[in-house]
Write an enzyme that holds these catalytic residues in place. Sequence first.
Site, PDB file in Angstrom:
ATOM      1  N   HIS A 143      -0.934 -10.736   6.104  1.00 37.25           N
ATOM      2  CA  HIS A 143       0.392 -10.736   5.473  1.00 37.25           C
ATOM      3  C   HIS A 143       0.722  -9.357   4.912  1.00 37.25           C
ATOM      4  O   HIS A 143       1.802  -8.821   5.157  1.00 37.25           O
ATOM      5  CB  HIS A 143       0.479 -11.779   4.357  1.00 37.25           C
ATOM      6  CG  HIS A 143       1.692 -11.581   3.509  1.00 37.25           C
ATOM      7  ND1 HIS A 143       2.947 -11.996   3.910  1.00 37.25           N
ATOM      8  CD2 HIS A 143       1.861 -10.968   2.317  1.00 37.25           C
ATOM      9  CE1 HIS A 143       3.836 -11.650   2.986  1.00 37.25           C
ATOM     10  NE2 HIS A 143       3.207 -11.023   2.006  1.00 37.25           N
ATOM     11  N   HIS A 148       4.168  -6.129   5.255  1.00 35.42           N
ATOM     12  CA  HIS A 148       4.753  -5.168   4.314  1.00 35.42           C
ATOM     13  C   HIS A 148       4.667  -3.704   4.737  1.00 35.42           C
ATOM     14  O   HIS A 148       5.567  -2.930   4.429  1.00 35.42           O
ATOM     15  CB  HIS A 148       4.071  -5.292   2.947  1.00 35.42           C
ATOM     16  CG  HIS A 148       4.452  -6.519   2.186  1.00 35.42           C
ATOM     17  ND1 HIS A 148       5.685  -6.660   1.573  1.00 35.42           N
ATOM     18  CD2 HIS A 148       3.785  -7.671   1.929  1.00 35.42           C
ATOM     19  CE1 HIS A 148       5.747  -7.835   0.969  1.00 35.42           C
ATOM     20  NE2 HIS A 148       4.608  -8.485   1.173  1.00 35.42           N
ATOM     21  N   GLU A 189      10.371 -10.282   0.645  1.00 33.64           N
ATOM     22  CA  GLU A 189       9.624 -11.296   1.392  1.00 33.64           C
ATOM     23  C   GLU A 189      10.476 -12.041   2.427  1.00 33.64           C
ATOM     24  O   GLU A 189       9.993 -12.407   3.483  1.00 33.64           O
ATOM     25  CB  GLU A 189       8.994 -12.324   0.441  1.00 33.64           C
ATOM     26  CG  GLU A 189       7.998 -11.748  -0.554  1.00 33.64           C
ATOM     27  CD  GLU A 189       6.682 -11.289   0.080  1.00 33.64           C
ATOM     28  OE1 GLU A 189       6.495 -11.446   1.304  1.00 33.64           O
ATOM     29  OE2 GLU A 189       5.844 -10.756  -0.675  1.00 33.64           O
ATOM     30  N   SER A 208       5.402 -12.517   8.789  1.00 34.22           N
ATOM     31  CA  SER A 208       3.992 -12.873   8.962  1.00 34.22           C
ATOM     32  C   SER A 208       3.822 -14.369   9.204  1.00 34.22           C
ATOM     33  O   SER A 208       2.713 -14.880   9.217  1.00 34.22           O
ATOM     34  CB  SER A 208       3.157 -12.387   7.772  1.00 34.22           C
ATOM     35  OG  SER A 208       3.706 -12.822   6.557  1.00 34.22           O
TER      36      SER A 208
END
Length: 293
Positions: A143, A148, A189, A208
């Site tokens: 993730h 990110h 997110e 993700s």
Amino acid sequence: MRCIFMRMRRPDAPTSKPVQLRGDYTRAATDYTVQQEWDRYTEEDHAIWRTLYQRQVGLLERYAAPEFIAGIRSLGASAEHIPRMEDTNRVLSATTGWRVVAVPGLIPEEHFFAHLANRRFPVTVWIRSWDELDYLVEPDVFHDFFGHVPLLTNPAFARFMQAYGAAGQKASRAGGLKMLARLYWYMVEFGLIRTPRGLRVYGAGILSSKGETVYSIESPAPQRIAFDLERVMRTDYLIDDFQKTYFVIDRFEDLFAAGYRTDFLPLYERWRDAPGIPPGTVLPTDKLIDPIH
Ligand code: HBI
Ligand code: FE
């Protein structure tokens, strides 16, 4: 199917419930950093990475923001192995001056904010197990890295993240943490962006997750609302299911402008004690975005 985070994403989670966190915090420094210890990953760890990477990378062309795809390319992240952080840092430092630091998992938010304000992105070292491919309660290395790090190569997005960290350092004094966490949730997110070829995903929590990548763009169920800083900061979010509301930006510069030029203090004062807007609500002032465009 649920989104990859549940429960632990509450802003108070890292400090109030450390016993539930999976990582080894005993060897962390005072800023919560650890060594990545890349040689200790097993073949199975790398195989899990490979599986996750391959199925997500296949979705990018259709669903991801061009800036995210460019970031994946420039990182040269390997499909085969969990990346070595020093390799990533060579690319990041040459593009936006950011770097990644290894952490055991979720860390207390004041430390998280301090890292961001200093252009360091905390990346969890451990990887999930085979039975967690679709669903995970805490961020793991997949993730954090896949979701990110690619956009940290984008100057406008990277500047927003740094400004966000700085804002976080002030927010707790002003009672603004909950509102600021909503901004992170909906924009970092679960953010969507308009492009000439239609809506695309840039949020790490979506990109993700295989299921939510498709759902966020294709499903008629959720609302997609044009980004408005105050609206985002007032909206509650779902931590254990796909989102009912997504917010859509036009370009990363808008995010930076909102996060950098706006003084959040008056917003906190106005809304911090008000009940949040439930996810899925449409207000008369909302500008709804058609997923085709
Ligand atoms: N720690 N490692 C890690 N990763 C996060 O995304 C994270 C965190 N601590 C706090 C936190 N996120 C939240 O408070 C965000 O809302 C900012
Ligand atoms: Fe995340």
